[in-house]
Scaffold this active site. Structure first.
Site, PDB file in Angstrom:
ATOM      1  N   GLY A 144      38.650  43.121  53.359  1.00 17.61           N
ATOM      2  CA  GLY A 144      40.098  43.199  53.477  1.00 17.61           C
ATOM      3  C   GLY A 144      40.812  42.646  52.263  1.00 17.61           C
ATOM      4  N   CYS A 145      41.831  41.826  52.523  1.00 15.23           N
ATOM      5  CA  CYS A 145      42.649  41.289  51.445  1.00 15.23           C
ATOM      6  C   CYS A 145      41.914  40.290  50.573  1.00 15.23           C
ATOM      7  CB  CYS A 145      43.901  40.643  52.029  1.00 15.23           C
ATOM      8  SG  CYS A 145      45.045  41.827  52.788  1.00 15.23           S
ATOM      9  N   ALA A 146      40.778  39.782  51.031  1.00 17.61           N
ATOM     10  CA  ALA A 146      39.989  38.857  50.216  1.00 17.61           C
ATOM     11  C   ALA A 146      39.087  39.592  49.234  1.00 17.61           C
ATOM     12  CB  ALA A 146      39.139  37.960  51.112  1.00 17.61           C
ATOM     13  N   ALA A 147      39.048  40.925  49.319  1.00 16.64           N
ATOM     14  CA  ALA A 147      38.066  41.692  48.557  1.00 16.64           C
ATOM     15  C   ALA A 147      38.304  41.674  47.054  1.00 16.64           C
ATOM     16  CB  ALA A 147      38.035  43.136  49.051  1.00 16.64           C
ATOM     17  N   HIS A 196      46.025  35.847  46.308  1.00 17.86           N
ATOM     18  CA  HIS A 196      46.446  36.964  47.135  1.00 17.86           C
ATOM     19  C   HIS A 196      47.458  36.434  48.136  1.00 17.86           C
ATOM     20  CE1 HIS A 196      46.269  40.631  49.546  1.00 17.86           C
ATOM     21  NE2 HIS A 196      46.536  39.793  50.526  1.00 17.86           N
TER      22      HIS A 196
END
Length: 347
Positions: free
Chosen positions: A137-140, A270
Site C-alpha cells: 500500500g502506501c508504505a510501498a 508519506h
C-alpha cells in the site's frame, strides 16, 4: 554503496480541485447522516488539487473489474515509457545497465507483472531480476527504496530501477458510503514515478540503513475488502493515533547512525494526512519545516499511495535542499499498520 538518484514523477492530465470534490460529495450523498463531518474531514486533509486518469464523471462510474484492469494497462502503455526514460536519464544509466526492477502498485493487478512488459516493450535486459511488490500500500514507496538498497548492498556492481505506478481512482466504489470510504475518495490521487538505485555513484542520496515496524493488532485498520466489484478500501479512524507506536523505531534507526532526530536536515514522509505529519513532528521532536516537501506533495497531488514519497523526493532535489552532507529520513506508512523507513545522506 546504495545510492538513490533523483526520481522522475508524472501525473495524468485530469485535475480535480477541492471544490470539485466537495460538490461531488454533496451531490452524490445529499442525505448522508454525517455529510457535514465528511465535508469537514475532506477540507482538513490539506489536499487542494489532485490528478486522475479519467474525467471525474467517468471516475465516479464503475464499469466493472475487467474494464478497470483494461484502463490500468492502457495507462501502463501510455505513461510507463516516459517515466522510465526520465529516471534513466537522471541517473545517467542505460537500459542494459539495469539489473533488477522493483515494481510497486496497490491499485492494479496482473500476472505477469508490468516488469515483463517492460522487458518486452522497453528493452530492459531479459536477465533482469523481477521484484514486484503489491501489498504494501502506501508504505510501498519507502519499502521499494529499502528493498533496492539491500539489493545494491549485496551486489555493489549492479543498478536497480524502482517503479511506482498508482491509479487510486480506479479503486473508487460508488456503493461505499461510510465515513472512511468517503474521506479516502476525497484524498487519493493518481501518479507514476521511477528512480534508479545505483550500487556505485558519486552523487545522489546514499541509503545508509533501513528498518521496518508493524504494529500488532492493527491488521484491519488499513485494508482491502475484496468483493465481486473489486477492492473496497477500508480505513479505521484509529490509524491517526499510530505514529506514537512507530516513531521509537525511527529514533532507534537514527541513533544507530550516531545522531538524533533533532539533527536531521530533512524528513520525507508519506503523508496520509496532516495529522500524520503533525504527530511525526511531535514524537520525533523535529522542526515542522522539514515536512514542507511532503506537505506540498499532498496539497498539490493528494495521497498518491507509493508515488507520494517520490513526489516528495523530487521536490527535495528540485528545491536545492539536497545539499552534500545533508542527512535525513524517508518514511512510509501503510497496511498492517506497517512502517518502513530509511536513513540517507546526500553525496
Amino acid at each position: 554503496m546504495s545510492v538513490l538518484c533523483p526520481p522522475e514523477v508524472h501525473f495524468p492530465e485530469h485535475e480535480v480541485t477541492l471544490e470539485d470534490t466537495l460538490a461531488a460529495a454533496r451531490r452524490l450523498h445529499p442525505r448522508h447522516p454525517r455529510l457535514d463531518t465528511v465535508l469537514s474531514l475532506i477540507e482538513n486533509t490539506g489536499v487542494r488539487t489532485r490528478r486522475i486518469l479519467q474525467p471525474l464523471e467517468a471516475t465516479l462510474a464503475h464499469p466493472g473489474v475487467a474494464a478497470r484492469t483494461g484502463l490500468y494497462w492502457q495507462a501502463v502503455r501510455t505513461h510507463l515509457p516516459g517515466v522510465v526514460a526520465g529516471a534513466l536519464e537522471r541517473a545517467e544509466v542505460s537500459r542494459d545497465q539495469i539489473h533488477a526492477v522493483v515494481f510497486v502498485s496497490c491499485t492494479g493487478f496482473s500476472m505477469p507483472s508490468p516488469i515483463v512488459w517492460m522487458v518486452n516493450e522497453l528493452g530492459l535486459p531479459t536477465g533482469v531480476d523481477q521484484i514486484p511488490l503489491a501489498q504494501l500500500g502506501c508504505a510501498a514507496g519507502s519499502g521499494a527504496i529499502s528493498a533496492a538498497a539491500r539489493y545494491c548492498r549485496a551486489h555493489p556492481d549492479r543498478n536497480v530501477l524502482i517503479v511506482a505506478f498508482e491509479l487510486c481512482s480506479l479503486c473508487y466504489q460508488p456503493t461505499d458510503s461510510d465515513v472512511g470510504a468517503l474521506l479516502s475518495a476525497g484524498l487519493f490521487g493518481d501518479g507514476f514515478a521511477a528512480a534508479v538505485m545505483r550500487g556505485t555513484a558519486r552523487s545522489g542520496l546514499r541509503i545508509e540503513r533501513s528498518a521496518s515496524e508493524t504494529i500488532s493488532g492493527t491488521a484491519d485498520w488499513i485494508s482491502y475488502d475484496v468483493r465481486e466489484t473489486g477492492f473496497h478500501f477500508r480505513l479505521d479512524s484509529r490509524v491517526r493515533h499510530t505514529m506514537r507506536a512507530v516513531t521509537p523505531s525511527i529514533g532507534k534507526l537514527v541513533a544507530e547512525a550516531g545522531t538524533t532526530t533533532g539533527q536531521l536536515d530533512f524528513v520525507l514522509a508519506h503523508a496520509g494526512g496532516p495529522r500524520i505529519l503533525a504527530d511525526l513532528t511531535r514524537y520525533l521532536d523535529i522542526d515542522p519545516a522539514l515536512h514542507r516537501f511532503s506537505r506540498a506533495a499532498l496539497s498539490e497531488h493528494g495521497n498518491t499511495a507509493s508515488v507520494l514519497i517520490f513526489d516528495s523526493l523530487a521536490r527535495f532535489w528540485d528545491d536545492g535542499a539536497a545539499r552534500p552532507g545533508a542527512r535525513g529520513i524517508i518514511a512510509g506508512f501503510g497496511p498492517g499498520v506497517s512502517a518502513d523507513f530509511s536513513l540517507g545522506v546526500v553525496l
